[in-house]
Design an enzyme around this catalytic site. Structure first.
Site, PDB file in Angstrom:
ATOM      1  N   LYS A   1       0.838  -1.203   0.000  1.00 23.27           N
ATOM      2  CA  LYS A   1       0.000   0.000   0.000  1.00 23.27           C
ATOM      3  C   LYS A   1       0.872   1.251   0.000  1.00 23.27           C
ATOM      4  CE  LYS A   1      -2.199   2.781   3.497  1.00 23.27           C
ATOM      5  NZ  LYS A   1      -0.989   3.306   4.109  1.00 23.27           N
ATOM      6  N   ASN A   2       2.031   1.177   0.650  1.00 23.10           N
ATOM      7  CA  ASN A   2       2.856   2.384   0.740  1.00 23.10           C
ATOM      8  C   ASN A   2       3.854   2.529  -0.407  1.00 23.10           C
ATOM      9  OD1 ASN A   2       1.338   3.110   2.889  1.00 23.10           O
ATOM     10  ND2 ASN A   2       2.855   2.608   4.452  1.00 23.10           N
TER      11      ASN A   2
ATOM     12  N   ARG B   1      -3.248  10.585   2.006  1.00 25.83           N
ATOM     13  CA  ARG B   1      -2.034  11.413   2.099  1.00 25.83           C
ATOM     14  C   ARG B   1      -1.371  11.570   0.724  1.00 25.83           C
ATOM     15  NH1 ARG B   1      -1.380  14.030   6.365  1.00 25.83           N
ATOM     16  NH2 ARG B   1       0.853  14.196   6.035  1.00 25.83           N
TER      17      ARG B   1
ATOM     18  N   CYS C   1      -4.711   8.564   8.260  1.00 26.25           N
ATOM     19  CA  CYS C   1      -5.105   8.205   9.628  1.00 26.25           C
ATOM     20  C   CYS C   1      -4.802   9.319  10.611  1.00 26.25           C
ATOM     21  CB  CYS C   1      -4.377   6.938  10.039  1.00 26.25           C
ATOM     22  SG  CYS C   1      -4.946   5.506   9.118  1.00 26.25           S
TER      23      CYS C   1
ATOM     24  N   VAL D   1       7.824   7.456  16.039  1.00 25.54           N
ATOM     25  CA  VAL D   1       7.567   8.021  14.709  1.00 25.54           C
ATOM     26  C   VAL D   1       6.358   8.960  14.719  1.00 25.54           C
ATOM     27  CG1 VAL D   1       7.121   7.486  12.279  1.00 25.54           C
ATOM     28  CG2 VAL D   1       8.617   6.004  13.620  1.00 25.54           C
TER      29      VAL D   1
HETATM   30  N1  EPU Z   1       6.591  14.907   9.441  1.00 19.55           N
HETATM   31  C1  EPU Z   1       6.689  16.273   9.685  1.00 19.55           C
HETATM   32  N2  EPU Z   1       6.602  17.128   8.606  1.00 19.55           N
HETATM   33  C2  EPU Z   1       6.420  16.677   7.326  1.00 19.55           C
HETATM   34  C3  EPU Z   1       6.332  15.288   7.084  1.00 19.55           C
HETATM   35  C4  EPU Z   1       6.417  14.408   8.172  1.00 19.55           C
HETATM   36  O1  EPU Z   1       6.846  16.689  10.829  1.00 19.55           O
HETATM   37  O2  EPU Z   1       6.346  17.527   6.400  1.00 19.55           O
HETATM   38  C5  EPU Z   1       6.645  13.961  10.584  1.00 19.55           C
HETATM   39  C6  EPU Z   1       5.304  13.252  10.788  1.00 19.55           C
HETATM   40  O3  EPU Z   1       4.395  14.040  11.506  1.00 19.55           O
HETATM   41  C7  EPU Z   1       5.723  11.994  11.520  1.00 19.55           C
HETATM   42  C8  EPU Z   1       7.103  11.703  10.911  1.00 19.55           C
HETATM   43  O4  EPU Z   1       7.562  12.905  10.308  1.00 19.55           O
HETATM   44  O5  EPU Z   1       5.860  12.246  12.891  1.00 19.55           O
HETATM   45  C9  EPU Z   1       7.118  10.593   9.897  1.00 19.55           C
HETATM   46  O6  EPU Z   1       6.192  10.869   8.865  1.00 19.55           O
HETATM   47  P1  EPU Z   1       6.443  10.373   7.359  1.00 19.55           P
HETATM   48  O7  EPU Z   1       6.474  11.552   6.469  1.00 19.55           O
HETATM   49  O8  EPU Z   1       7.609   9.438   7.355  1.00 19.55           O
HETATM   50  O9  EPU Z   1       5.122   9.543   7.099  1.00 19.55           O
HETATM   51  P2  EPU Z   1       4.197   9.554   5.818  1.00 19.55           P
HETATM   52  O10 EPU Z   1       4.997   9.598   4.587  1.00 19.55           O
HETATM   53  O11 EPU Z   1       3.083  10.533   6.015  1.00 19.55           O
HETATM   54  C10 EPU Z   1       4.251   6.963   5.462  1.00 19.55           C
HETATM   55  C11 EPU Z   1       3.205   5.895   5.443  1.00 19.55           C
HETATM   56  C12 EPU Z   1       2.705   5.632   6.846  1.00 19.55           C
HETATM   57  C13 EPU Z   1       3.892   5.196   7.697  1.00 19.55           C
HETATM   58  C14 EPU Z   1       4.985   6.279   7.659  1.00 19.55           C
HETATM   59  C15 EPU Z   1       6.236   5.858   8.401  1.00 19.55           C
HETATM   60  C16 EPU Z   1       2.228   6.205   3.296  1.00 19.55           C
HETATM   61  C17 EPU Z   1       1.040   6.603   2.490  1.00 19.55           C
HETATM   62  N3  EPU Z   1       2.111   6.320   4.595  1.00 19.55           N
HETATM   63  O12 EPU Z   1       3.575   8.107   5.961  1.00 19.55           O
HETATM   64  O13 EPU Z   1       1.792   4.568   6.749  1.00 19.55           O
HETATM   65  O14 EPU Z   1       3.461   5.004   9.017  1.00 19.55           O
HETATM   66  O15 EPU Z   1       5.335   6.565   6.295  1.00 19.55           O
HETATM   67  O16 EPU Z   1       6.755   4.676   7.883  1.00 19.55           O
HETATM   68  O17 EPU Z   1       3.234   5.754   2.758  1.00 19.55           O
HETATM   69  C18 EPU Z   1      -0.094   3.302   7.307  1.00 19.55           C
HETATM   70  O18 EPU Z   1       0.213   2.582   6.356  1.00 19.55           O
HETATM   71  O19 EPU Z   1      -1.030   3.037   8.112  1.00 19.55           O
HETATM   72  C19 EPU Z   1       0.652   4.543   7.509  1.00 19.55           C
HETATM   73  C20 EPU Z   1       0.262   5.486   8.369  1.00 19.55           C
END
Ligand code: EPU
Length: 438
Positions: A22-23, A96, A120, A333
């Site tokens: 999914k990611n 997202r 989420c 995280v």
């Molecule tokens: N963060 C910031 N600013 C930003 C971006 C992120 O402060 O501009 C912070 C977030 O708030 C968080 C941390 O950095 O505390 C990590 O966020 P990240 O950007 O790595 O997460 P994401 O890209 O939004 C993806 C997955 C998530 C998974 C995380 C970590 C997707 C669509 N989502 O999210 O998946 O938990 O990476 O591996 O790829 C899930 O599958 O249920 C899910 C939430």
């Protein structure tokens, strides 16, 4: 809102198959926009995020065919055009992924409108890294009441980016923007999750020049044009680990076809330490409890890759309610990922959440007002209850808790689980769960 009636207390056993992650899949779909040629993605699961990104791509003129029976997506982005604010706005709050359309749309059209994001509710989930990075490439970014609008009248220029935290999304944003920016981009503090490496593989197939160096440094040499790709998505290691924890929590025996050892090393170590056992074959991993059947407590910290994934934590916490002794889980995280434990407490689990960083390192959330450490005292029998699904991974763990509990539970809002788990109901039935959708 669908309610799942679960008659628990039966071990799950049998075999299921996981398809592409999914990611990764929605991001590879977005990458297709970087070329005018047709791309093909295989091992695509039939999940809600794929549907949302398909609609968004359709709005921008990309033809998308999804052959669900074989899991193959064909993407034809020859005639890309801008979408209206009203159309894009209809997808506000749905996922997202839309934020990742910025770079590709700026390259193709010189402008982009991105709706407010969904996903989420597990913390603030800001997009400040994304915006700062896009501005470094030369994009003009304007915040609107319903999202953001971007322009790049002079094109985008390679740049130096240093992320304050190895964010998965911001790393992908940088990659998807840098591959066609003029000149060289150096990204420091990059996330290096297997899903990101698979996106790098997709981009390389398209003609991008990307080198992944040591110490979280990625260098990209921008190219003028990219071609289509043909790719098989890497398997979903979060789904695989979720079913593994379900086997552990219910005392069952689940073979996950498609699960890949290389992407799950850290999970497998923890799985074994808590008393699980597994057999690895060419295309599957079979998960169950060890020969004595007992689970052991553990001290665990979630972290970016190669650490223990934040998305692996929730179903494992359910299993830890059945482990002997005190377990500590420190979530580093996301600041708010223990909301799901409230329902487990109502089912009989002894779980206390703390604001302090317990178990090891100080993280970004220490000494702030976030309940991001949990202490689980076990084993405690679980009994059925009526519970609401809070988010994707928390929701899966609620269903696992209901399956492990004695008696009947009603789990409402289970539809959200379809965002990340393909054929969720069918898989439960295949694993001999006593469940009924009401
Ligand atoms: N963060 C910031 N600013 C930003 C971006 C992120 O402060 O501009 C912070 C977030 O708030 C968080 C941390 O950095 O505390 C990590 O966020 P990240 O950007 O790595 O997460 P994401 O890209 O939004 C993806 C997955 C998530 C998974 C995380 C970590 C997707 C669509 N989502 O999210 O998946 O938990 O990476 O591996 O790829 C899930 O599958 O249920 C899910 C939430």
């Amino acid at each position: 809102m669908s309610v799942l009636r679960v008659n628990g207390g039966r071990p799950l056993h049998g075999e299921i198959t996981v398809r592409g992650a999914k990611n990764l899949v929605p991001k590879a779909m977005v990458a297709s926009l970087l070329s005018a040629e047709t791309s093909q993605l295989a091992s695509v699961p039939d999940i809600r995020d794929v549907e949302v990104v398909t609609k968004l791509l359709n709005l921008h003129g990309v033809e998308v065919d999804f052959n669900k029976s074989v899991g193959v997506l064909t993407l034809r982005p020859a005639e890309v055009h801008a979408a209206s604010v009203e159309e894009v706005d209809q997808h506000a709050g749905s996922s997202r992924i839309p934020i990742l359309l910025c770079g590709p749309l700026l390259h193709r059209l010189g402008k982009a409108v991105i709706p407010n994001l969904g996903g989420c509710d597990i913390g603030g989930r800001p997009i400040d890294f994304h915006i700062a990075t896009l501005r470094k490439f030369g994009a003009e970014v304007e915040k609107l009441p319903h999202g953001i609008e971007l322009r790049a009248p002079n094109g985008l220029e390679g740049t130096k980016v240093e992320l304050p935290y190895p964010s998965v999304g911001a790393t992908e944003q940088t990659l998807l923007t840098a591959v066609r920016a003029r000149g060289i981009t150096e990204l420091r503090g990059a996330a290096v999750e297997p899903e990101i490496m698979d996106l790098v593989a997709v981009l390389q197939k398209m003609g991008a020049i990307i080198s992944v160096d040591t110490d979280r440094v990625i260098r990209v040499e921008g190219v003028e044009e990219l071609r289509g790709f043909n790719h098989v998505a890497l398997p979903d290691r979060i789904e695989a680990a979720s079913w593994a924890s379900a086997a552990l929590a219910t005392g069952g025996d689940i073979t996950v076809r498609g699960a890949r050892q290389a992407d799950m090393m850290t999970f497998l170590n923890v799985f074994r330490k808590v008393g699980g056992d597994f057999d690895i074959t060419e295309d599957a991993i079979r998960f169950r409890r060890g020969s004595d059947g007992d689970l052991r407590s553990i001290v665990l910290e979630t972290n970016v890759h190669p650490g223990f994934m934040t998305d692996w934590q929730q179903p494992l916490v359910v299993a830890l309610t059945q482990a002997e002794g005190l377990s500590i889980v420190h979530e580093t995280v996301y600041e708010n990922r223990f909301g799901f434990t409230e329902a487990l407490r109502r089912m009989g689990a002894k779980i206390q959440v703390y604001r302090e960083c317990l178990g090891g390192l100080q993280c970004r959330f220490g000494a702030r007002n976030f309940y991001h450490s949990a202490v689980i005292s076990g084993p405690t029998p679980l009994t059925g209850a009526d519970i609401d699904v809070p988010d994707l991974r928390g929701g899966f763990s609620h269903v696992v808790a209901a399956l492990a509990a004695s008696g009947v539970s009603h789990v409402s809002g289970v539809d959200i689980i379809n965002r990340g788990y393909e054929n969720f109901m069918e898989k439960l039935v295949a694993l001999d769960a006593d469940v009924e959708l009401q």
